[in-house]
Design a protein around this motif. Structure first.
Motif, PDB file in Angstrom:
ATOM      1  N   ALA A   1      14.198  23.618  68.916  1.00 42.19           N
ATOM      2  CA  ALA A   1      13.241  23.776  70.011  1.00 42.19           C
ATOM      3  C   ALA A   1      13.736  24.746  71.073  1.00 42.19           C
ATOM      4  O   ALA A   1      12.943  25.446  71.700  1.00 42.19           O
ATOM      5  CB  ALA A   1      12.959  22.424  70.652  1.00 42.19           C
TER       6      ALA A   1
ATOM      7  N   LYS B   1      15.308  15.899  62.724  1.00 38.83           N
ATOM      8  CA  LYS B   1      14.376  15.867  63.854  1.00 38.83           C
ATOM      9  C   LYS B   1      13.665  17.215  63.996  1.00 38.83           C
ATOM     10  O   LYS B   1      14.281  18.280  63.944  1.00 38.83           O
ATOM     11  CB  LYS B   1      15.146  15.555  65.135  1.00 38.83           C
ATOM     12  CG  LYS B   1      14.248  15.461  66.375  1.00 38.83           C
ATOM     13  CD  LYS B   1      15.017  14.968  67.568  1.00 38.83           C
ATOM     14  CE  LYS B   1      14.165  15.019  68.840  1.00 38.83           C
ATOM     15  NZ  LYS B   1      12.889  14.344  68.714  1.00 38.83           N
ATOM     16  N   THR B   2      12.368  17.156  64.204  1.00 39.71           N
ATOM     17  CA  THR B   2      11.590  18.383  64.442  1.00 39.71           C
ATOM     18  C   THR B   2      10.879  18.284  65.794  1.00 39.71           C
ATOM     19  O   THR B   2      10.777  17.189  66.370  1.00 39.71           O
ATOM     20  CB  THR B   2      10.541  18.588  63.337  1.00 39.71           C
ATOM     21  OG1 THR B   2       9.684  17.456  63.307  1.00 39.71           O
ATOM     22  CG2 THR B   2      11.194  18.796  61.986  1.00 39.71           C
ATOM     23  N   HIS B   3      10.376  19.429  66.269  1.00 42.34           N
ATOM     24  CA  HIS B   3       9.739  19.482  67.589  1.00 42.34           C
ATOM     25  C   HIS B   3       8.365  20.128  67.478  1.00 42.34           C
ATOM     26  O   HIS B   3       8.181  21.088  66.717  1.00 42.34           O
ATOM     27  CB  HIS B   3      10.609  20.299  68.556  1.00 42.34           C
ATOM     28  CG  HIS B   3      12.019  19.821  68.623  1.00 42.34           C
ATOM     29  ND1 HIS B   3      12.446  18.860  69.509  1.00 42.34           N
ATOM     30  CD2 HIS B   3      13.099  20.141  67.876  1.00 42.34           C
ATOM     31  CE1 HIS B   3      13.734  18.623  69.318  1.00 42.34           C
ATOM     32  NE2 HIS B   3      14.154  19.397  68.319  1.00 42.34           N
ATOM     33  N   GLN B   4       7.433  19.619  68.287  1.00 40.89           N
ATOM     34  CA  GLN B   4       6.064  20.155  68.284  1.00 40.89           C
ATOM     35  C   GLN B   4       6.051  21.579  68.846  1.00 40.89           C
ATOM     36  O   GLN B   4       6.732  21.878  69.828  1.00 40.89           O
ATOM     37  CB  GLN B   4       5.154  19.281  69.155  1.00 40.89           C
ATOM     38  CG  GLN B   4       4.920  17.872  68.603  1.00 40.89           C
ATOM     39  CD  GLN B   4       4.016  17.893  67.383  1.00 40.89           C
ATOM     40  OE1 GLN B   4       3.085  18.681  67.317  1.00 40.89           O
ATOM     41  NE2 GLN B   4       4.315  17.027  66.418  1.00 40.89           N
TER      42      GLN B   4
ATOM     43  N   ASP C   1      -1.163  23.817  65.022  1.00 45.77           N
ATOM     44  CA  ASP C   1       0.021  23.026  65.379  1.00 45.77           C
ATOM     45  C   ASP C   1       1.084  23.227  64.311  1.00 45.77           C
ATOM     46  O   ASP C   1       0.781  23.343  63.122  1.00 45.77           O
ATOM     47  CB  ASP C   1      -0.344  21.542  65.440  1.00 45.77           C
ATOM     48  CG  ASP C   1      -1.281  21.249  66.611  1.00 45.77           C
ATOM     49  OD1 ASP C   1      -1.088  21.866  67.683  1.00 45.77           O
ATOM     50  OD2 ASP C   1      -2.208  20.436  66.451  1.00 45.77           O
ATOM     51  N   CYS C   2       2.335  23.267  64.739  1.00 45.83           N
ATOM     52  CA  CYS C   2       3.425  23.341  63.762  1.00 45.83           C
ATOM     53  C   CYS C   2       4.636  22.599  64.313  1.00 45.83           C
ATOM     54  O   CYS C   2       4.617  22.115  65.450  1.00 45.83           O
ATOM     55  CB  CYS C   2       3.762  24.789  63.434  1.00 45.83           C
ATOM     56  SG  CYS C   2       4.486  25.701  64.805  1.00 45.83           S
ATOM     57  N   GLU C   3       5.660  22.534  63.512  1.00 42.45           N
ATOM     58  CA  GLU C   3       6.877  21.886  63.957  1.00 42.45           C
ATOM     59  C   GLU C   3       8.048  22.830  63.698  1.00 42.45           C
ATOM     60  O   GLU C   3       8.055  23.544  62.700  1.00 42.45           O
ATOM     61  CB  GLU C   3       7.081  20.559  63.211  1.00 42.45           C
ATOM     62  CG  GLU C   3       5.989  19.538  63.581  1.00 42.45           C
ATOM     63  CD  GLU C   3       6.246  18.180  62.959  1.00 42.45           C
ATOM     64  OE1 GLU C   3       7.333  17.974  62.377  1.00 42.45           O
ATOM     65  OE2 GLU C   3       5.358  17.323  63.063  1.00 42.45           O
TER      66      GLU C   3
END
Lengths: 329, 103
Positions: free
Chosen positions: B100, B2-5, B94-96
């Protein structure tokens, strides 16, 4: 005049000045010769420490006198005055904006410590002694010119207030920049430890000095040559002429000041050199913070690409020769 | 995985302004950033390179911040107040990110 030219020619053919010329020529010929950044930085630290320490030891040997205080005050006064003269000459000779002219003027009130170091070396090689406290005079002349330039801007009316551009952080950066701290610090250490201190580190700071200075000036020649090659296009004849005229004007004012103070021949030459030289380390950084709208290509090319080479190759020999002719005892 | 904005802000600015910029970022609550030396480049003010520089007045650095998207405006306002009059580039992409909670 023949005597002045003869002395100038002799000084011109010293290894340090020829190394500088080699660097300029190599850069103009687009050679890939270069010094790693850390090496150049290390050499400049060594030279500043050595020159400061030797100045302190000299003051310890000869004692503190009234002339030390007067020379410091004269240095501060010259640094504040020269930008005003430079500004007037720039307005007469060039079409530079008020902002660019003030930024250039600040450089010519401040000093080039490398030119000062080279001049002391030429004096030593010629057997001419100078007052050890001239190192402190050099340090005192770094900052006042910046304040004068900001005052010139604040007088313009249409520009931002000069005082607002000079915040406390900038003032601290100027007063505590690495060159000043090292120069003054080593001067104080030399003054405290005196001849005993010198005896302990002499083999490090005296004998290798000339060789390190040769290499350092070779590097400075490369930097100046590159600056001239890349920045030359932005300079018109007016600013170029200023880059040669201003050191002559400054050195003349330095000569008069030294004669009024009654300093030695070496001290006279160093006053001339300090008044003739233009900063390319402390002032450009201050100008980028205080006057970011001023064009750095103009002031850097002038101070580093025109005046610095002029002073090193022709100026120093000329100033030393004039000081020998007119200077004190 | 899972990644986050997140937002990645790159500010290329004169080295003399670095401490002023990071101080402004800290005051705005942006305490995480990375500073990189910039080797050289070309722009409206001409070509330049670190090689042979004798003054901090001529060098450039890049300050990189990765933050949560809702904090972007705060960061940009703080940064703009410092960089407005100076040479430099501010860009946002934008990146991920994986963790987070660290941003």
């Amino acid at each position: 005049m023949d005597q002045i030219l003869s002395l100038a020619a002799t000084n011109l053919l010293s290894p340090i000045i020829l190394c500088f010329v080699l660097g300029v020529l190599a850069a103009l010929a687009r050679s890939d010769l270069h010094f790693p950044e850390a090496v150049a930085k290390g050499m400049s630290i060594y030279l500043l420490f050595a020159i400061g320490f030797k100045g302190g030891v000299s003051v310890a040997d000869h004692g503190i006198d009234l002339n030390l205080g007067l020379s410091l005050l004269a240095g501060i006064f010259l640094s504040a005055l020269l930008p005003l003269i430079a500004f007037a000459i720039l307005k007469a000779l060039t079409s530079l904006s008020r902002l660019d002219a003030a930024a250039v003027a600040a450089h010519y009130g401040s000093i080039s410590i490398v030119t000062f170091v080279a001049a002391t070396s030429v004096l030593e090689a010629s057997g001419i002694t100078s007052e050890g406290y001239m190192v402190a005079v050099a340090a005192a002349m770094e900052a006042p010119a910046i304040l004068s330039a900001l005052w010139l801007i604040s007088r313009g009316g249409d520009a931002e207030d000069g005082a607002r551009r000079m915040d406390s952080a900038l003032l601290r950066e100027i007063m505590l920049n690495g060159s000043i701290v090292l120069l003054v610090g080593s001067f104080v250490i030399g003054g405290i430890t005196g001849a005993d201190g010198m005896a302990r580190i002499e083999s490090f700071i005296v004998n290798p000095f000339q060789g390190v200075l040769c290499l350092f000036l070779l590097d400075m020649g490369l930097v100046a040559g590159r600056g001239l090659r890349e920045g030359g296009a932005v300079l018109r004849p007016g600013p170029l002429a200023f880059g040669v005229i201003m050191p002559l004007v400054g050195s003349s004012i330095g000569l008069v000041t030294a004669l009024l103070l009654g300093v030695s021949t070496g001290g006279t030459a160093l006053f001339m050199v300090l008044s003739a030289s233009a900063s390319y380390i402390a002032v450009p950084a201050a100008m980028r913070v205080a006057l970011p709208e001023a064009n750095p290509s103009i002031y850097l090319t002038l101070s580093l690409g025109v005046t610095f080479p002029f002073n090193l190759t022709l100026g120093i020999p000329l100033y030393v020769a004039i000081a020998q002719t007119f200077g004190g005892g | 995985m899972k990644t986050h904005q997140a937002k990645r802000v790159e500010i290329t600015i004169e080295a003399v302004m670095q401490s002023r910029l990071t101080e402004a970022l800290n005051k705005a609550g942006v305490t995480g950033y990375t500073i990189l030396p910039v080797w050289g480049g070309s722009g409206r003010s001409g070509n330049w390179t670190r090689q042979g520089q004798v003054s901090r007045g001529q060098g450039m650095v890049q300050v990189i911040c990765i933050i949560k998207p809702d904090r972007l405006d705060t960061l940009l306002e703080a940064a703009f107040a410092v960089v407005e009059r100076h040479i430099g580039v501010v860009s946002v992409v934008d990146c991920e990110v994986l963790r987070a909670e660290r941003f």
